[in-house]
Design a protein around this motif. Sequence first.
Motif, PDB file in Angstrom:
ATOM      1  N   LEU A  19       0.831  -1.220   0.000  1.00 51.41           N
ATOM      2  CA  LEU A  19       0.000   0.000   0.000  1.00 51.41           C
ATOM      3  C   LEU A  19       0.861   1.263   0.000  1.00 51.41           C
ATOM      4  N   ILE A  20       1.891   1.295   0.830  1.00 49.69           N
ATOM      5  CA  ILE A  20       2.773   2.462   0.881  1.00 49.69           C
ATOM      6  C   ILE A  20       3.460   2.663  -0.463  1.00 49.69           C
ATOM      7  N   SER A  21       3.938   1.585  -1.054  1.00 47.97           N
ATOM      8  CA  SER A  21       4.578   1.674  -2.374  1.00 47.97           C
ATOM      9  C   SER A  21       3.583   2.157  -3.420  1.00 47.97           C
ATOM     10  N   GLY A  22       2.381   1.616  -3.369  1.00 49.43           N
ATOM     11  CA  GLY A  22       1.355   2.017  -4.331  1.00 49.43           C
ATOM     12  C   GLY A  22       1.006   3.485  -4.222  1.00 49.43           C
ATOM     13  N   VAL A  23       0.863   3.981  -3.000  1.00 51.29           N
ATOM     14  CA  VAL A  23       0.550   5.406  -2.796  1.00 51.29           C
ATOM     15  C   VAL A  23       1.715   6.269  -3.268  1.00 51.29           C
ATOM     16  N   ALA A  24       2.946   5.836  -2.999  1.00 51.63           N
ATOM     17  CA  ALA A  24       4.121   6.588  -3.466  1.00 51.63           C
ATOM     18  C   ALA A  24       4.137   6.679  -4.988  1.00 51.63           C
ATOM     19  N   VAL A  25       3.835   5.569  -5.657  1.00 52.08           N
ATOM     20  CA  VAL A  25       3.783   5.574  -7.123  1.00 52.08           C
ATOM     21  C   VAL A  25       2.675   6.506  -7.612  1.00 52.08           C
ATOM     22  N   LEU A  26       1.528   6.499  -6.934  1.00 53.95           N
ATOM     23  CA  LEU A  26       0.432   7.399  -7.309  1.00 53.95           C
ATOM     24  C   LEU A  26       0.890   8.860  -7.281  1.00 53.95           C
ATOM     25  N   PHE A  27       1.551   9.240  -6.200  1.00 55.74           N
ATOM     26  CA  PHE A  27       2.005  10.625  -6.095  1.00 55.74           C
ATOM     27  C   PHE A  27       3.046  10.958  -7.156  1.00 55.74           C
ATOM     28  N   LEU A  28       3.956  10.043  -7.430  1.00 54.87           N
ATOM     29  CA  LEU A  28       4.950  10.282  -8.482  1.00 54.87           C
ATOM     30  C   LEU A  28       4.285  10.441  -9.842  1.00 54.87           C
ATOM     31  N   ARG A  29       3.321   9.572 -10.124  1.00 51.28           N
ATOM     32  CA  ARG A  29       2.613   9.644 -11.411  1.00 51.28           C
ATOM     33  C   ARG A  29       1.845  10.954 -11.535  1.00 51.28           C
ATOM     34  N   LEU A  30       1.200  11.374 -10.474  1.00 53.87           N
ATOM     35  CA  LEU A  30       0.426  12.611 -10.526  1.00 53.87           C
ATOM     36  C   LEU A  30       1.337  13.829 -10.664  1.00 53.87           C
ATOM     37  N   ARG A  31       2.510  13.801 -10.036  1.00 56.86           N
ATOM     38  CA  ARG A  31       3.460  14.909 -10.175  1.00 56.86           C
ATOM     39  C   ARG A  31       3.964  15.035 -11.604  1.00 56.86           C
ATOM     40  N   ALA A  32       4.069  13.901 -12.290  1.00 56.86           N
ATOM     41  CA  ALA A  32       4.589  13.916 -13.659  1.00 56.86           C
ATOM     42  C   ALA A  32       3.542  14.403 -14.664  1.00 56.86           C
ATOM     43  N   SER A  33       2.299  14.495 -14.257  1.00 61.24           N
ATOM     44  CA  SER A  33       1.243  14.933 -15.168  1.00 61.24           C
ATOM     45  C   SER A  33       1.488  16.358 -15.632  1.00 61.24           C
ATOM     46  N   ASN A  34       1.077  16.617 -16.839  1.00 63.57           N
ATOM     47  CA  ASN A  34       1.107  17.945 -17.444  1.00 63.57           C
ATOM     48  C   ASN A  34       2.514  18.525 -17.577  1.00 63.57           C
ATOM     49  N   ARG A  35       3.526  17.689 -17.506  1.00 63.85           N
ATOM     50  CA  ARG A  35       4.899  18.122 -17.759  1.00 63.85           C
ATOM     51  C   ARG A  35       5.286  17.636 -19.145  1.00 63.85           C
ATOM     52  N   PRO A  36       6.187  18.376 -19.804  1.00 71.99           N
ATOM     53  CA  PRO A  36       6.600  17.924 -21.139  1.00 71.99           C
ATOM     54  C   PRO A  36       7.172  16.505 -21.096  1.00 71.99           C
ATOM     55  N   THR A  37       6.848  15.745 -22.113  1.00 73.69           N
ATOM     56  CA  THR A  37       7.361  14.387 -22.206  1.00 73.69           C
ATOM     57  C   THR A  37       8.212  14.261 -23.461  1.00 73.69           C
ATOM     58  N   THR A  38       9.058  13.271 -23.466  1.00 74.73           N
ATOM     59  CA  THR A  38       9.912  13.005 -24.621  1.00 74.73           C
ATOM     60  C   THR A  38       9.815  11.520 -24.941  1.00 74.73           C
ATOM     61  N   MET A  39      10.347  11.155 -26.078  1.00 69.60           N
ATOM     62  CA  MET A  39      10.363   9.748 -26.453  1.00 69.60           C
ATOM     63  C   MET A  39      11.166   8.957 -25.421  1.00 69.60           C
ATOM     64  N   ARG A  40      12.248   9.533 -24.948  1.00 68.00           N
ATOM     65  CA  ARG A  40      13.093   8.872 -23.951  1.00 68.00           C
ATOM     66  C   ARG A  40      12.302   8.579 -22.669  1.00 68.00           C
ATOM     67  N   LYS A  41      11.498   9.547 -22.208  1.00 72.85           N
ATOM     68  CA  LYS A  41      10.718   9.356 -20.987  1.00 72.85           C
ATOM     69  C   LYS A  41       9.651   8.276 -21.151  1.00 72.85           C
ATOM     70  N   ILE A  42       9.240   8.032 -22.356  1.00 71.21           N
ATOM     71  CA  ILE A  42       8.245   6.990 -22.618  1.00 71.21           C
ATOM     72  C   ILE A  42       8.908   5.616 -22.704  1.00 71.21           C
ATOM     73  N   ILE A  43      10.076   5.562 -23.328  1.00 71.84           N
ATOM     74  CA  ILE A  43      10.739   4.279 -23.600  1.00 71.84           C
ATOM     75  C   ILE A  43      11.503   3.721 -22.398  1.00 71.84           C
TER      76      ILE A  43
END
Length: 167
Positions: A19-43
Amino acid sequence: MGFLPNSFPGHFVSIAVTLISGVAVLFLRLRASNRPTTMRKIIIPPIAMSTGFLMFVAPVTRVPWSWALIAFAAGGLLFAYPLIRTSTLERSGETIVLRRSKAFIFILLGLLIVRLLLHDVVESAITIPQTGGLFFILAFGMILVWRIAMLRAYIRLSRVSGSNAAD
């Protein structure tokens, strides 16, 4: 308390860490939202995650190929779909950004809950290391399919603008 498994303290710790790991991943994913992405960040995430397959060097983690294929298919066909549907790449000026729908956090929470419930069922039938291996394969299938869908959208958006966005 006869209804609790003999390993209740260990089981509780396992659930708490998940659960702690899952919540940490949720926050990381939400922080990454609406930021520029690149092909490298996807791959890079699926490539980096693929090193986890080294766990299968240890015989204790090995599972039959049919189980591995089923786990990969479940991840790629069932669990990746909600992530694909709630993640949209959009052009914002000269950059491409990942916009997640408001349902994204609920999808991730739902996937975490399903994972916790399935983990107990699977763990009751096979060893803990094999369970870890199967869930790794399931997660890899989910991430790989999701990132391939994102990469296709990224390439499509890059071509539309006529820019060379392949970092």
